[in-house]
Enzyme design. Structure first.
Site, PDB file in Angstrom:
ATOM      1  N   ASP A   6      14.757  58.793 104.510  1.00  9.60           N
ATOM      2  CA  ASP A   6      15.331  57.684 105.259  1.00  9.60           C
ATOM      3  C   ASP A   6      14.439  57.441 106.498  1.00  9.60           C
ATOM      4  O   ASP A   6      13.666  58.317 106.902  1.00  9.60           O
ATOM      5  CB  ASP A   6      16.751  58.083 105.684  1.00  9.60           C
ATOM      6  N   ASP A   8      15.501  54.961 109.742  1.00 15.21           N
ATOM      7  CA  ASP A   8      16.272  54.867 110.991  1.00 15.21           C
ATOM      8  C   ASP A   8      17.143  56.091 111.231  1.00 15.21           C
ATOM      9  O   ASP A   8      17.961  56.454 110.377  1.00 15.21           O
ATOM     10  CB  ASP A   8      17.167  53.627 110.957  1.00 15.21           C
ATOM     11  N   ASP A 210      20.271  60.882 107.573  1.00 16.50           N
ATOM     12  CA  ASP A 210      21.175  61.188 108.692  1.00 16.50           C
ATOM     13  C   ASP A 210      22.563  60.577 108.555  1.00 16.50           C
ATOM     14  O   ASP A 210      23.459  60.913 109.326  1.00 16.50           O
ATOM     15  CB  ASP A 210      20.573  60.691 110.019  1.00 16.50           C
TER      16      ASP A 210
END
Ligand code: 2M8
Ligand code: MG
Ligand code: MG
Length: 265
Positions: A6, A8, A210
């Site tokens: 990922d 961001d 996250d």
């Protein structure tokens, strides 16, 4: 190894979008010629810029698993891919236009209150998420998903979510926005691309993320790295396929720490 990450809040800091703390692990991946694949909510237009900035030459997955793109010189020639604006592509999700039409109708009929990217200018988005205005305009250039900010009651959210499910759509929670999209996810796209890059299935898949929209990818990986966020508790990985690591550090520092540990001899 095959690494899927990922961006961001994971490789990029949630607030500043810096990837500087991850430099060492990025160098390690390049030196060991380990493919590391962006698997992100971001758009193809945003990734054109980020691949340059981060020095990543590999295929990439956009808009939460909606499509996999193969830039010139990437991947095999023996799999069925379509050409989308000059790049080979495998799609997993319906067009954003269909989603926008449905959302507009519901807004009229039920009066749901939300603000989507289709309602925002680049300047407004830049104020909401801290991207520069030129970067924000690349984030607005979407093809498969509509991120929204929900501004209505919980009860109306229930009705909205039921409507999505009845229409074959879903809501995936990212760091700031709720992404309305078809039945694709980062996990299915990762598994499809892993089989293309490693047909013998010899490599271990490592996934780093996250947020809630990373859970499908983290669950499907041999090694799941939950990157800690200063803004929210780590998502729970209920049925992992393999090992789960939760980082000490936040965002790119956690990314660096985990990959250094995994790749250390
Ligand atoms: C959006 O994605 C993040 C991912 O977690 C979010 O929902 O907060 C997307 O619109 C993406 O295209 C954009 O670059 C990002 C900016 O923070 O926000
Ligand atoms: Mg994230
Ligand atoms: Mg993301």
């Amino acid at each position: 190894y095959l690494v899927f990450t990922d961006l961001d809040g994971t490789l990029l800091d949630h607030d500043t979008y810096s990837f500087a703390p991850a430099a060492e692990a990025m160098r390690l991946l390049a030196a060991r010629e380990i493919p590391w694949v962006f698997n992100t909510s971001k758009t193809r237009a945003e990734l054109a810029v980020l691949r340059e900035q981060l020095g990543n030459p590999h295929p990439f997955i956009v808009e939460n698993g909606a499509a996999v793109f193969f830039p010139e010189g990437c991947g095999r020639n023996d799999i069925a891919l379509e050409w989308v604006d000059g790049m080979r592509c495998k799609r997993f999700a319906p067009e954003r236009g269909d989603i926008l039409a449905l959302l507009a109708r519901w807004r009229e009929v039920y009066g749901f209150r939300f603000r989507g990217f289709a309602d925002m200018t680049a300047q407004e988005l830049s104020e909401v998420c801290g991207l520069h205005q030129n970067e924000a305009s690349l984030a607005l250039d979407r093809h498969f998903s509509e991120p929204i900010l929900w501004q209505d009651s919980d009860d109306n959210w229930q009705r909205f979510a039921e409507g999505l499910a009845n229409s074959g759509l879903q809501a995936l929670k990212g760091g700031r926005f709720i992404h309305i999209m078809g039945a694709a996810d980062k996990g299915a796209a990762m598994q499809w691309l892993a089989a293309v890059l490693d047909p013998e299935g010899e490599a271990l898949t490592v996934a780093l993320g996250d947020s809630h929209n990373d859970v499908a990818m983290l669950q499907a990986a041999d090694i799941a790295v939950v990157v800690r966020s200063p803004h929210h508790v780590p998502p729970v990985i209920k049925s992992p396929s393999g090992e789960v690591i939760i980082t000490e550090g936040y965002g790119p520092s956690g990314w660096n720490e985990a990959l250094r540990a995994i790749l250390s001899p």
